[in-house]
Design an enzyme around this catalytic site. Sequence first.
Site, short mmCIF file in Angstrom:
data_model
loop_
_atom_site.label_atom_id
_atom_site.label_comp_id
_atom_site.label_asym_id
_atom_site.label_seq_id
_atom_site.Cartn_x
_atom_site.Cartn_y
_atom_site.Cartn_z
CG HIS A 1 -2.08 -0.91 1.08
ND1 HIS A 1 -1.98 -2.24 1.43
CD2 HIS A 1 -3.34 -0.73 0.61
CE1 HIS A 1 -3.15 -2.83 1.19
NE2 HIS A 1 -3.98 -1.95 0.69
N GLY A 2 2.04 1.16 0.53
CA GLY A 2 2.86 2.35 0.54
C GLY A 2 4.08 2.17 1.41
#
Lengths: 352, 478
Positions: free
Chosen positions: B323-324
């Site tokens: 996701h990051g």
Amino acid sequence: MSRSSIFSFSTLQGFPKPSLPAVLSILFLIIASQLLRQQGNVFDPVPETRREFFNAQPHLNYDAFMPRPKVLIIGSSRLIFMKHKPIMEATNLPINDIQIMAWAGSSFYDAERYLNRYPDLLSQCEYIVLDMIPMKLFTTVAFPEDDSGVLRHMDWDQIPLLSTPEYQLKAYADHVIPFVSGRHRVDDWLRLNSLITSTPQERLELYRTGASKPKIPRIKNVDPEKLQFYIDAVLESQFPDTPLLSIQDDALQRIVKMLPVQSKLILIQPPFREDATKLIQEEDSYSSSNRRFRKYIDQFQSEKVQIVWPEDFGDIEFNEFDFSRDGAHMTAEGLGKVSTFIGQLLAEIKGK
Amino acid sequence: MLFNSWIFIGFFSLVLVMYYMLDTKRQNILLLVSSYIFYSFWDWRFSGLLLLSTIIDFVCAKQMNSSKTPAIRKRWLLVSLFFNLSVLGFFKYANFFVESVQSGFDALGFALDTPTLMIILPVGISFYTFQTMAYTIDVYRGKQEAIEDPIVYGVYVAYFPQLVAGPIERAQRLIPQISRPRKVCQNNIHAASQLILMGYLKKVAIADSIAPHVDTIFSNPTAHSSFTLWLGMYAFALQIYCDFSGYSDIARGISRLLGIELMENFKQPYLSPNITIFWRRWHISLSTWLRDYLYIPLGGNQKGVKRLYLNLMITMLLGGLWHGAGWNFIIWGGLHGAYLAGHRMLNRNSRHIETVRPHDTKTVFGYALGTLATFHLVCFTWIPFRADSFRSLSDYVSTFFNGITTSPALTLTELPSVLLFYGVFILIIDSLCNLKNRELPFQKSTPIWLRTVGYSMALFTLCFVREAGNESFIYFQF
């Protein structure tokens, strides 16, 4: 590839037909939107800005709280601290005969819409004083054409004056299904507190009691570098290098046309601080904007219309305390002097 | 070009009309060109990266197909994986790595002056990189033939309805649909319209209306009472679900109008009776990707209980990192890994952990209790997911557990009513789908009056019950 009709595509097996529920629900949407339009005041949010206050007013009975003035002053933030007293003294008029209205970012269009909505406002009016700066005529941040406040109050015949087809389409759509402007938002309805106390009068009262006049930041103690920033910021917005807006031109012409026989329109541009004036004269973009503006305004000069430019203030001495730090907005002291000037001007015109 | 913008609606209408007028081959060219135009609206420079990724994986797969020895096949797979992971690593994780090393040295008392690169994250990079990696891995495993037609492969990678936020499609599903002629009938159009309507409703009316409240609460958690922080947690849970599943619905709807079926990415996840089922219903294309290309290759549940727990944890930690580049996502992944491992541990001897929906009144109570507990467990993980920083997270958590009390300080008066309204709205829609085990609340067999009421409510909410802003989709940043 030969086709017997444009619908005989190999991918699409038949022309799409909407289902009955889809048709019925769209019909419901149109009816609901029209009903909401009739009951729009229920869904208006509590006004927070002067423009929203203006928007809230159509639901109020004008007669209930405003007299019909003999002097009507309509201005932008540049006239927000105009005073009644000097005008009363110079003209011998009681306070109720002098109506001062000013809201930030007000344009010719706003003024025209207001007068159009309340034609009775001019029934006894002898002098209409209208503040003017180039930003009132050109596309600016303060006057974006697709602003909900603009679209909302536009007449059908004004829509073609909008500068782009996109804005025109929005305005037409708003007339038919009024949701583009976001004026009937049911989420305000969901805010239970505002639903309970949501009559227009109460909302106006909320605005009035909650709003105090803004404090104008003065020049003192301002870092010279920051001062330049403030001046540039305001002059860039007030002397824009953008095209003339048909809608504003049309609005000013309409104002002139709607003047009653006994009325005179005074277009006034209050002075700027010395350093800002110098910039307006010397900086190419400001001076060209100002020249275009003056050229446009000068064509209105007539028996019914008098124009007052900053240099016409003559003997009145303005000092740095008369202006805010941006050099364009005036303090209460400065606008007190402008009020005195206007009072004397009106008395002079009346004496003639 | 956001789905919830007028420019996209104009763009798609134009593409759709042209699409219906062309034959399959030209349709694919149209899809490819329009996909690159669509992507270039964000930043045209990254179209080159998308093209490069497409070419490299196309070539690697073809080379694998024509190679006779496993060693050469493996070499080409490694080339593909190396390229994809390097691109992902550089654009997404380089700064995170540098900053983490710097923080580590700072903590040890060594001042380290490391450069931080000004790297712009190409939108959708995680989605299309995972999709291309899945393709080359499947070709290597022999599950998928290498594609001969570069246009077909180009469309598979860049297909605009799912390019920037998924679903992460598999070649086995999407390629046959791109290669063969498509048919769109009346039923497809009705279902697609309902999906698009539901998607816009979730995104524009619900997620965007909740977003300002969530932003206010998470930007300064200490200014709010713990009651408001609880509401903030629920609000974000609803926002992210409506934002992402709304995007997926719109993507699937517009794709269906083009005659291409995209996989279902969400199946009423908040109605899951346990966390294992939740992960079969939330972001399904990612969870199945992680299962097939990470969890199973790690050994899955075939190497003993301890290894199973470890595999679950590794999978979810990397899922979080997908996701990051941020510790908050690692915490989020770690929590989910712990939940999944815990759920497996508690149900070691049970064969019924996969109950999807209650079948009789006896099971309803247990199902409801499980759903409520699962929902709250998931909600807690959204706090680190949404928090801007460690400081913000610790502030949020400490105030959050400070007892449920209302405080006059900065109370968001409208949030409870807004949350209740939208929460009930989504609950009704999802319950309808969940009970009938279907993707859409209304079907052709649903009575006309009920469909009319449903559509009318949806249209009314979409047109009138919404904020005026035009928010971007949360998952575009991943």
